[in-house]
Motif scaffolding. Structure first.
Motif, mmCIF file in Angstrom:
data_model
loop_
_atom_site.group_PDB
_atom_site.id
_atom_site.type_symbol
_atom_site.label_atom_id
_atom_site.label_comp_id
_atom_site.label_asym_id
_atom_site.label_seq_id
_atom_site.Cartn_x
_atom_site.Cartn_y
_atom_site.Cartn_z
ATOM 1 N N VAL A 112 -66.865 -35.329 73.670
ATOM 2 C CA VAL A 112 -67.420 -34.154 72.994
ATOM 3 C C VAL A 112 -68.837 -33.957 73.506
ATOM 4 O O VAL A 112 -69.650 -34.878 73.506
ATOM 5 N N VAL A 113 -69.125 -32.753 73.966
ATOM 6 C CA VAL A 113 -70.425 -32.409 74.535
ATOM 7 C C VAL A 113 -71.354 -31.859 73.462
ATOM 8 O O VAL A 113 -72.518 -32.225 73.386
ATOM 9 N N LEU A 114 -70.837 -30.954 72.651
ATOM 10 C CA LEU A 114 -71.660 -30.371 71.591
ATOM 11 C C LEU A 114 -70.787 -29.759 70.520
ATOM 12 O O LEU A 114 -69.608 -29.477 70.733
ATOM 13 N N VAL A 115 -71.413 -29.558 69.366
ATOM 14 C CA VAL A 115 -70.799 -28.843 68.248
ATOM 15 C C VAL A 115 -71.847 -27.833 67.794
ATOM 16 O O VAL A 115 -72.994 -28.200 67.528
ATOM 17 N N GLN A 116 -71.454 -26.555 67.717
ATOM 18 C CA GLN A 116 -72.437 -25.518 67.415
ATOM 19 C C GLN A 116 -71.758 -24.307 66.774
ATOM 20 O O GLN A 116 -70.703 -23.877 67.212
ATOM 21 N N THR A 117 -72.404 -23.777 65.753
ATOM 22 C CA THR A 117 -71.966 -22.510 65.185
ATOM 23 C C THR A 117 -72.610 -21.393 65.985
ATOM 24 O O THR A 117 -73.824 -21.375 66.171
ATOM 25 N N LEU A 118 -71.794 -20.487 66.484
ATOM 26 C CA LEU A 118 -72.271 -19.389 67.316
ATOM 27 C C LEU A 118 -72.618 -18.175 66.466
ATOM 28 O O LEU A 118 -72.219 -18.078 65.299
ATOM 29 N N HIS A 119 -73.319 -17.230 67.064
ATOM 30 C CA HIS A 119 -73.637 -15.979 66.374
ATOM 31 C C HIS A 119 -72.363 -15.172 66.165
ATOM 32 O O HIS A 119 -71.437 -15.230 66.986
ATOM 33 N N PRO A 120 -72.292 -14.396 65.088
ATOM 34 C CA PRO A 120 -71.118 -13.538 64.874
ATOM 35 C C PRO A 120 -70.925 -12.564 66.041
ATOM 36 O O PRO A 120 -71.896 -12.137 66.667
ATOM 37 N N VAL A 121 -69.663 -12.268 66.322
ATOM 38 C CA VAL A 121 -69.327 -11.287 67.362
ATOM 39 C C VAL A 121 -68.427 -10.229 66.755
ATOM 40 O O VAL A 121 -67.678 -10.494 65.816
ATOM 41 N N THR A 122 -68.535 -9.021 67.279
ATOM 42 C CA THR A 122 -67.644 -7.938 66.888
ATOM 43 C C THR A 122 -66.893 -7.508 68.133
ATOM 44 O O THR A 122 -67.498 -7.169 69.153
ATOM 45 N N TYR A 123 -65.575 -7.560 68.072
ATOM 46 C CA TYR A 123 -64.730 -7.201 69.202
ATOM 47 C C TYR A 123 -64.535 -5.692 69.261
ATOM 48 O O TYR A 123 -64.768 -4.986 68.267
ATOM 49 N N PRO A 124 -64.114 -5.161 70.401
ATOM 50 C CA PRO A 124 -63.946 -3.709 70.549
ATOM 51 C C PRO A 124 -63.059 -3.076 69.468
ATOM 52 O O PRO A 124 -63.268 -1.934 69.093
ATOM 53 N N ASN A 125 -62.092 -3.839 68.935
ATOM 54 C CA ASN A 125 -61.211 -3.284 67.899
ATOM 55 C C ASN A 125 -61.840 -3.336 66.508
ATOM 56 O O ASN A 125 -61.217 -2.936 65.532
ATOM 57 N N GLY A 126 -63.073 -3.871 66.394
ATOM 58 C CA GLY A 126 -63.762 -3.941 65.113
ATOM 59 C C GLY A 126 -63.657 -5.281 64.413
ATOM 60 O O GLY A 126 -64.366 -5.523 63.427
ATOM 61 N N ASP A 127 -62.789 -6.170 64.875
ATOM 62 C CA ASP A 127 -62.674 -7.499 64.268
ATOM 63 C C ASP A 127 -63.986 -8.250 64.430
ATOM 64 O O ASP A 127 -64.592 -8.240 65.507
ATOM 65 N N GLN A 128 -64.414 -8.911 63.341
ATOM 66 C CA GLN A 128 -65.627 -9.714 63.366
ATOM 67 C C GLN A 128 -65.267 -11.191 63.203
ATOM 68 O O GLN A 128 -64.448 -11.535 62.349
ATOM 69 N N CYS A 129 -65.872 -12.034 64.035
ATOM 70 C CA CYS A 129 -65.624 -13.479 63.980
ATOM 71 C C CYS A 129 -66.927 -14.228 64.190
ATOM 72 O O CYS A 129 -67.834 -13.749 64.867
ATOM 73 N N GLN A 130 -66.980 -15.404 63.624
ATOM 74 C CA GLN A 130 -68.027 -16.361 63.932
ATOM 75 C C GLN A 130 -67.321 -17.691 64.166
ATOM 76 O O GLN A 130 -66.489 -18.103 63.354
ATOM 77 N N PHE A 131 -67.639 -18.323 65.285
ATOM 78 C CA PHE A 131 -66.947 -19.544 65.675
ATOM 79 C C PHE A 131 -67.831 -20.769 65.516
ATOM 80 O O PHE A 131 -69.018 -20.734 65.838
ATOM 81 N N MET A 132 -67.240 -21.852 65.028
ATOM 82 C CA MET A 132 -67.853 -23.164 65.137
ATOM 83 C C MET A 132 -67.173 -23.807 66.333
ATOM 84 O O MET A 132 -65.997 -24.139 66.303
ATOM 85 N N ASP A 133 -67.934 -23.926 67.412
ATOM 86 C CA ASP A 133 -67.393 -24.371 68.692
ATOM 87 C C ASP A 133 -67.588 -25.862 68.901
ATOM 88 O O ASP A 133 -68.677 -26.387 68.701
ATOM 89 N N THR A 134 -66.519 -26.513 69.306
ATOM 90 C CA THR A 134 -66.568 -27.886 69.786
ATOM 91 C C THR A 134 -66.345 -27.820 71.285
ATOM 92 O O THR A 134 -65.306 -27.320 71.733
ATOM 93 N N THR A 135 -67.329 -28.262 72.056
ATOM 94 C CA THR A 135 -67.219 -28.233 73.514
ATOM 95 C C THR A 135 -66.873 -29.623 74.011
ATOM 96 O O THR A 135 -67.516 -30.607 73.624
ATOM 97 N N ILE A 136 -65.868 -29.690 74.867
ATOM 98 C CA ILE A 136 -65.367 -30.962 75.379
ATOM 99 C C ILE A 136 -65.440 -30.982 76.896
ATOM 100 O O ILE A 136 -65.000 -30.027 77.556
#
Length: 158
Positions: A80-104
């Motif tokens: 595991v390299v890092l664990v980080q909560t990313l900024h919210p994103v809005t996709y072209p279709n309007g869906d909004q997500c915020q990811f807690m990313d685990t990088t390996i």
């Protein structure tokens, strides 16, 4: 594969509201020290490989699965390299997500890099000193994967 079926089912009732989701990124190196990148079909930009775990799936399994699904490269997860909560994103279709990313960090063990699904326009190996234009988050993850350091996380203020 794109959006997993379980997310589509949630979106059917949640609409476009912000969803907090797990994400996994894979930084894959070959024996020459090159990093594997994909040019995303949705943005046309080069990026690291990643995706959303299926319910109950461990992050390392997600990393290995996503790398193969998107690039046809077989790899093993190393750390595991890092664990980080990313900024919210809005996709072209309007869906909004915020990811807690685990990088390996992963090591390639087989397969030939190629576009293996409809999420990528191109797939290629790049020397780390000759990367294409990447978003800051991807560059940071690659640098952390190269560093011989403990897992990175945002420290708690206190």
């Amino acid at each position: 594969m794109g959006t997993p079926d379980f997310i589509r089912r949630v979106r059917a009732t949640a609409g476009h509201q912000l969803l907090f989701l797990p994400g996994v990124s894979a930084i894959v190196f070959d024996d020459e020290g090159r990093v594997l990148l994909g040019r995303r079909a949705d943005t046309g930009n080069w990026s690291i490989i990643g995706g959303i775990p299926e319910p109950g799936e461990q992050p390392a399994v997600t990393a290995v699965r996503e790398v193969y699904e998107e690039t046809a490269v077989r790899c093993v997860a190393e750390r595991v390299v890092l664990v980080q909560t990313l900024h919210p994103v809005t996709y072209p279709n309007g869906d909004q997500c915020q990811f807690m990313d685990t990088t390996i960090r992963c090591r390639a063990v087989g397969g030939e890099a190629r576009v293996n699904d409809d999420e990528s326009l191109d797939v290629a190996w790049f020397p780390v000193d000759a990367l294409p234009q990447l978003e800051d988050f991807a560059v940071f993850r690659i640098k952390q994967a190269l560093a011989d350091e403990p897992t990175w996380f945002e420290p708690a203020e206190g």
